[in-house]
Enzyme design. Sequence first.
Site, PDB file in Angstrom:
ATOM      1  N   LYS A  32       2.408   9.544   8.415  1.00  0.00           N
ATOM      2  CA  LYS A  32       1.578   9.211   9.575  1.00  0.00           C
ATOM      3  C   LYS A  32       2.075   9.742  10.935  1.00  0.00           C
ATOM      4  CE  LYS A  32      -1.232   5.584   7.676  1.00  0.00           C
ATOM      5  NZ  LYS A  32      -0.819   4.969   6.430  1.00  0.00           N
TER       6      LYS A  32
ATOM      7  N   ASP B 257       9.225   2.893   1.819  1.00  0.00           N
ATOM      8  CA  ASP B 257       8.027   3.552   2.325  1.00  0.00           C
ATOM      9  C   ASP B 257       7.907   3.204   3.811  1.00  0.00           C
ATOM     10  OD1 ASP B 257       5.461   4.265   3.098  1.00  0.00           O
ATOM     11  OD2 ASP B 257       4.519   3.645   1.212  1.00  0.00           O
TER      12      ASP B 257
ATOM     13  N   PHE C 105       0.852  -1.194   0.000  1.00  0.00           N
ATOM     14  CA  PHE C 105       0.000   0.000   0.000  1.00  0.00           C
ATOM     15  C   PHE C 105       0.885   1.240   0.000  1.00  0.00           C
ATOM     16  CE2 PHE C 105      -2.446   3.496   1.782  1.00  0.00           C
ATOM     17  CZ  PHE C 105      -3.580   3.447   0.989  1.00  0.00           C
TER      18      PHE C 105
HETATM   19  C1  LIG Z   1      -1.044   5.236   5.052  1.00  0.00           C
HETATM   20  C2  LIG Z   1       0.043   4.858   4.111  1.00  0.00           C
HETATM   21  C3  LIG Z   1       0.303   5.610   2.957  1.00  0.00           C
HETATM   22  C4  LIG Z   1      -0.579   6.750   2.510  1.00  0.00           C
HETATM   23  O1  LIG Z   1      -0.551   7.811   3.401  1.00  0.00           O
HETATM   24  P1  LIG Z   1      -1.680   8.970   3.272  1.00  0.00           P
HETATM   25  O2  LIG Z   1      -1.222   9.980   4.278  1.00  0.00           O
HETATM   26  O3  LIG Z   1      -2.988   8.348   3.585  1.00  0.00           O
HETATM   27  O4  LIG Z   1      -1.612   9.474   1.883  1.00  0.00           O
HETATM   28  C5  LIG Z   1       1.387   5.255   2.179  1.00  0.00           C
HETATM   29  N1  LIG Z   1       2.173   4.224   2.504  1.00  0.00           N
HETATM   30  C6  LIG Z   1       1.954   3.489   3.608  1.00  0.00           C
HETATM   31  C7  LIG Z   1       2.884   2.359   3.930  1.00  0.00           C
HETATM   32  C8  LIG Z   1       0.880   3.765   4.441  1.00  0.00           C
HETATM   33  O5  LIG Z   1       0.645   2.999   5.513  1.00  0.00           O
END
Ligand SMILES: *Cc1c(COP(=O)(O)O)cnc(C)c1O
Length: 402
Positions: free
Chosen positions: A248, A219, A132
């Site tokens: 986050k 990420d 994701f």
């Molecule tokens: C939540 C998340 C995102 C997206 O972040 P947003 O602030 O909702 O755009 C991207 N990568 C990972 C691993 C995430 O958990």
Amino acid sequence: MTSHVPDHLMPTYARLPVSFERGEGAWLWADDGRRYLDALAGIAVCGLGHAHPGVRDAICEQASQLVHVSNLYRIPAQEQLGDRLCAAAGMERVFFANSGAEANEAAIKLARLLAHGRGVQRPEILVTENSFHGRTLATLTATGNRKAQAGFEPLVQGFVRVPYDDLGAVETAAANRPNIVAVLVEAIQGEGGIVLPSTGYLAGLRELCDRHGWLLMLDEVQSGMGRTGRLFAHQHEGIRPDVMTLAKGLGNGVPIGACLARGAAAEALGPGSHGSTFGGNPLACRAALAVLDALAAEDLPARAARLGEHIRSGLRAGLADLDGVVAVRGRGLMIGVELDRPCPELVNAALAEGLLINVTAKRVVRLLPPLIIDDAQAEQIVATVVQIIRAFLAQEPAPAAV
Ligand SMILES: *Cc1c(COP(=O)(O)O)cnc(C)c1O
């Protein structure tokens, strides 16, 4: 309780019929006065819990001075935050955005720009299944979940997908796809069900990236900011990426994303090549600086490591005799309990017991509590999760054997 659809909000979320008025640490109070223990922290956002005094004071002070001026001017708090993040991560430069998806967009754009500068006209980025990376068009294309993509075609070109935690598949891709210029992966898959790669996977990716001249882009939007027991999850493996994205937990609820880079990747984006109106504004940066201060002052990554072990061993002990429990796994306070059947009802069952949790990837109970929880709160999380899973498995018929 049934989910609620407000009349004038686009129904992108199935909302639980509860709303919170106030929080303190890991506690939240609903508008009916009921108290809940927060084992989700706004999906790994409020790592310091709610109404943290350090973050509160920083936001209030900054809001009374200056919220926003734009990146047309120097922003001392942004420069300071860049210095602090780079020192902590061994990186050289940061681009500030407002979300995880935007941080990943910056990573994707810089990888492409660098490639074009080196004469690769159709660069490809290697991504993984079950991943994701966000909801913008490029990041949902990078995301390894057909449900997130369905109906949004045509998707963005230039991504190659391989299974997660499979270095052999990366080697095969390297042999067949000469235009790969970067790898974008989560250090631990979050939305995908708290999936930890094997020890050596990230180090193996590092080596393959070095061998092929690719950027290793991690990420850490969910796994970063101390949650796994180190400030960044890749630090458990003793490697360093070329690019890392954060969001986050970075602002404890004030929206901020960051794309950190070193080496050539740090120099790729020049004037006019990328930007953000809000990104890195004084308010968001002051919040993030307060988060870094508190993580260090309260030694929260170490606390996350210790409490995570404790919660996982408690869950394993309490669920040991149940066939329906496939695995209890995680690192620090990024914890998943995988069941053998879909279990979305467990969110409501937990809510009824005064606990906020999440179910992701259909059958994984996900716990992402604030790093500041105390031992009694950790105990309460274990006891409640064990109780609701036991009750659920006792009543649900087991899935038919296939
Ligand atoms: C939540 C998340 C995102 C997206 O972040 P947003 O602030 O909702 O755009 C991207 N990568 C990972 C691993 C995430 O958990």
